[in-house]
Write a protein that holds these residues in place. Structure first.
Motif, mmCIF file in Angstrom:
data_model
loop_
_atom_site.group_PDB
_atom_site.id
_atom_site.type_symbol
_atom_site.label_atom_id
_atom_site.label_comp_id
_atom_site.label_asym_id
_atom_site.label_seq_id
_atom_site.Cartn_x
_atom_site.Cartn_y
_atom_site.Cartn_z
ATOM 1 N N ASP A 34 0.815 -1.222 0.000
ATOM 2 C CA ASP A 34 0.000 0.000 0.000
ATOM 3 C C ASP A 34 0.849 1.272 0.000
ATOM 4 O O ASP A 34 0.328 2.376 0.061
ATOM 5 C CB ASP A 34 -0.972 0.020 1.176
ATOM 6 C CG ASP A 34 -0.293 0.179 2.531
ATOM 7 O OD1 ASP A 34 0.959 0.166 2.599
ATOM 8 O OD2 ASP A 34 -1.014 0.308 3.528
ATOM 9 N N THR B 60 3.146 2.131 2.328
ATOM 10 C CA THR B 60 3.685 2.395 3.660
ATOM 11 C C THR B 60 5.116 1.861 3.741
ATOM 12 O O THR B 60 5.439 0.839 3.145
ATOM 13 C CB THR B 60 2.820 1.723 4.740
ATOM 14 O OG1 THR B 60 1.488 2.194 4.622
ATOM 15 C CG2 THR B 60 3.340 1.991 6.138
ATOM 16 N N ILE C 193 8.039 4.263 10.965
ATOM 17 C CA ILE C 193 7.034 3.977 9.947
ATOM 18 C C ILE C 193 6.693 5.295 9.247
ATOM 19 O O ILE C 193 6.505 6.325 9.903
ATOM 20 C CB ILE C 193 5.754 3.382 10.569
ATOM 21 C CG1 ILE C 193 6.078 2.161 11.438
ATOM 22 C CG2 ILE C 193 4.724 3.056 9.495
ATOM 23 C CD1 ILE C 193 6.640 0.983 10.701
ATOM 24 N N TYR C 194 6.626 5.254 7.918
ATOM 25 C CA TYR C 194 6.313 6.441 7.114
ATOM 26 C C TYR C 194 5.158 6.120 6.168
ATOM 27 O O TYR C 194 4.954 4.964 5.800
ATOM 28 C CB TYR C 194 7.535 6.864 6.296
ATOM 29 C CG TYR C 194 8.742 7.181 7.133
ATOM 30 C CD1 TYR C 194 8.984 8.474 7.581
ATOM 31 C CD2 TYR C 194 9.639 6.188 7.501
ATOM 32 C CE1 TYR C 194 10.090 8.768 8.366
ATOM 33 C CE2 TYR C 194 10.746 6.466 8.285
ATOM 34 C CZ TYR C 194 10.961 7.759 8.710
ATOM 35 O OH TYR C 194 12.056 8.036 9.485
ATOM 36 N N ASP C 195 4.454 7.132 5.733
ATOM 37 C CA ASP C 195 3.345 6.944 4.795
ATOM 38 C C ASP C 195 3.822 6.565 3.399
ATOM 39 O O ASP C 195 3.091 5.911 2.651
ATOM 40 C CB ASP C 195 2.479 8.198 4.702
ATOM 41 C CG ASP C 195 1.623 8.403 5.937
ATOM 42 O OD1 ASP C 195 1.350 7.415 6.651
ATOM 43 O OD2 ASP C 195 1.212 9.558 6.175
ATOM 44 N N SER C 196 5.052 6.979 3.030
ATOM 45 C CA SER C 196 5.549 6.690 1.685
ATOM 46 C C SER C 196 7.062 6.856 1.630
ATOM 47 O O SER C 196 7.663 7.488 2.503
ATOM 48 C CB SER C 196 4.911 7.643 0.668
ATOM 49 O OG SER C 196 5.418 8.951 0.858
#
Length: 88
Positions: A41, A43, A57-60
């Motif tokens: 997705d 992430t 953790i990063y969104d993109s």
């Protein structure tokens, strides 16, 4: 458009590492400084290989480069991708 060309699939995780040519902050050093995985997705989970390691953790992957790219001194090297940047 993403900072790196990769195509996500529904099931393939794409491993990567961060390679830094210059350490502008004097914290993480140069060479391979972190590694991680891009989930289907988009992430990202990343682990620093520094003296004080941490996991984030990063969104993109674009967010990773925005925060840690050091204005081009850091590049993302995909491990699980073919020559065209597609997940293998």
């Amino acid at each position: 458009m993403s900072a790196i060309p990769y195509a996500l699939t529904d099931t393939v995780l794409v491993r990567f590492h961060l390679d830094r040519s210059e350490d502008l902050t004097g914290v993480s050093g140069t060479g391979t400084v972190a590694g991680g995985v891009i989930f289907p997705d988009g992430t990202v989970a990343m682990r620093w290989f520094t003296g004080t390691s941490s996991t984030a953790i990063y969104d993109s992957i674009d967010d990773v480069l925005e925060i840690h790219g050091h204005n081009g001194a850091t590049v993302v090297t995909l491990i699980d991708a073919d020559a065209r940047g597609r997940a293998s």
